[in-house]
Scaffold this active site. Structure first.
Site, PDB file in Angstrom:
ATOM      1  N   ASP A 160      51.466  53.072  42.464  1.00 57.13           N
ATOM      2  CA  ASP A 160      51.588  52.141  41.336  1.00 57.13           C
ATOM      3  C   ASP A 160      52.309  52.836  40.185  1.00 57.13           C
ATOM      4  O   ASP A 160      51.852  53.864  39.678  1.00 57.13           O
ATOM      5  CB  ASP A 160      50.199  51.675  40.896  1.00 57.13           C
ATOM      6  CG  ASP A 160      50.243  50.482  39.954  1.00 57.13           C
ATOM      7  OD1 ASP A 160      51.133  50.446  39.090  1.00 57.13           O
ATOM      8  OD2 ASP A 160      49.375  49.596  40.077  1.00 57.13           O
ATOM      9  N   HIS A 190      52.990  48.413  41.989  1.00 53.14           N
ATOM     10  CA  HIS A 190      52.173  47.527  41.152  1.00 53.14           C
ATOM     11  C   HIS A 190      52.288  46.057  41.550  1.00 53.14           C
ATOM     12  O   HIS A 190      51.341  45.299  41.396  1.00 53.14           O
ATOM     13  CB  HIS A 190      52.578  47.694  39.681  1.00 53.14           C
ATOM     14  CG  HIS A 190      51.638  47.051  38.712  1.00 53.14           C
ATOM     15  ND1 HIS A 190      50.339  47.491  38.529  1.00 53.14           N
ATOM     16  CD2 HIS A 190      51.780  45.968  37.890  1.00 53.14           C
ATOM     17  CE1 HIS A 190      49.737  46.738  37.623  1.00 53.14           C
ATOM     18  NE2 HIS A 190      50.593  45.803  37.222  1.00 53.14           N
ATOM     19  N   SER A 221      45.851  43.267  37.453  1.00 52.82           N
ATOM     20  CA  SER A 221      46.523  43.975  36.369  1.00 52.82           C
ATOM     21  C   SER A 221      45.853  43.658  35.030  1.00 52.82           C
ATOM     22  O   SER A 221      44.655  43.891  34.878  1.00 52.82           O
ATOM     23  CB  SER A 221      48.007  43.600  36.370  1.00 52.82           C
ATOM     24  OG  SER A 221      48.732  44.365  35.449  1.00 52.82           O
TER      25      SER A 221
END
Length: 288
Positions: A235, A264, A170
């Site tokens: 996601d 995610h 991320s």
């Protein structure tokens, strides 16, 4: 064209968001620290103390095997680092840059489990403003933080670049890409990467504006190491299209891992996640 409407363009050029504003809005959510570093009487060594919120899943023996320390960045902050020796005969050490809403305490159990299963040691660090690291969160500090971590893994432990795998998850893909664009390493893993801050905030953005934050899409083409891209197809934070674009732009990609149905924060729960990493390390890197 750029894909933004006339009104959006007017808004952006009349009062463009500065990179730090984009960064703060999209990326930085440091939790209350879930650990503390306690110095011994000599002041030269730290011990790693976890709170209940860290949800430690192993024994005291594994906890005692984690070495923790602080190192100073070029921005003057002191960042907390940890080195987990997960595998006695490990060839590779992973320099792991974690996601946005966790710290080293919360990640420590995951690191032990991951390193043990894929036969790698794990080195990680908390960004400025996270955990017990000093300073404030910012894009510039992110780059200084990973530089300090890189220097520590190279000098403190004497690990050579050909034995280091850079892993970013991320927001952690941002400093990972920046470092990978400057140094050749054994490999790079980009887990749920983002193209840039503007492209997350305004999905129709087709170019990098001068005020954009985290412009990873413009840096990945400079990465000379093998790259594995991992992304969940559902996601909800960083759209799957970001992973696809990053994959297409990297010069030396291996077969990516698109996790069907994953969001995610749950990619690691799918069986193919560990299997793909094992194959990447044992087979793909041998070929590359």
């Amino acid at each position: 064209m750029n894909g933004l409407s006339f009104s959006e363009l007017c808004c952006l050029f009349c009062c463009p968001p500065c990179p730090s504003k984009i960064a703060a809005k999209l990326a930085f959510l440091p939790p209350e620290p879930t650990y503390s570093l306690v110095q011994d009487e000599s002041g030269s060594k730290y011990s790693f103390h976890l709170t209940d919120r860290a949800e430690w899943q192993y024994t005291q023996r594994e906890l005692d095997s984690i070495e923790v320390f602080q190192t100073r960045t070029t921005k003057g902050n002191r960042i907390s680092c940890m080195f987990a020796r997960c595998a006695p005969n490990a060839r590779y050490t992973i320099l792991f840059s974690h996601g946005n809403a966790v710290d080293l305490g919360q990640m420590s159990s995951f690191y032990i489990g991951l390193g043990t299963r894929i036969n790698c040691n794990i080195f990680s660090y908390d960004y400025s403003g996270y955990g017990t690291s000093t300073g404030k969160t910012s894009e510039k500090n992110l780059y200084a933080d990973i530089d300090a971590a890189w220097q520590a893994i190279r000098t403190r432990y004497g690990i050579s670049p050909q034995n280091i795998i850079l892993y970013g998850q991320s927001i952690g893909t941002v400093p990972t890409v920046d470092l990978a664009a400057r140094y050749e390493v054994a490999a790079v893993v980009l887990h749920s990467p983002l193209m840039s801050g503007m492209r997350v905030a305004f999905p129709e953005t087709k170019r990098t504006w001068f005020f954009d934050a985290f412009p990873s899409i413009d840096k990945v083409q400079k990465i000379t190491s093998p790259v594995l891209v991992i992304h969940g197809t559902e996601d909800e934070v960083i759209d799957f299209s970001h992973g696809l674009a990053i994959f297409e732009r990297c010069p030396r990609t291996v077969e990516p891992l698109w996790v069907e149905g994953a969001g995610h924060n749950d990619v690691e729960l799918y069986g193919q996640y560990l299997e793909r990493l094992k194959v990447f390390i044992s087979t793909d890197l041998a070929i590359n």
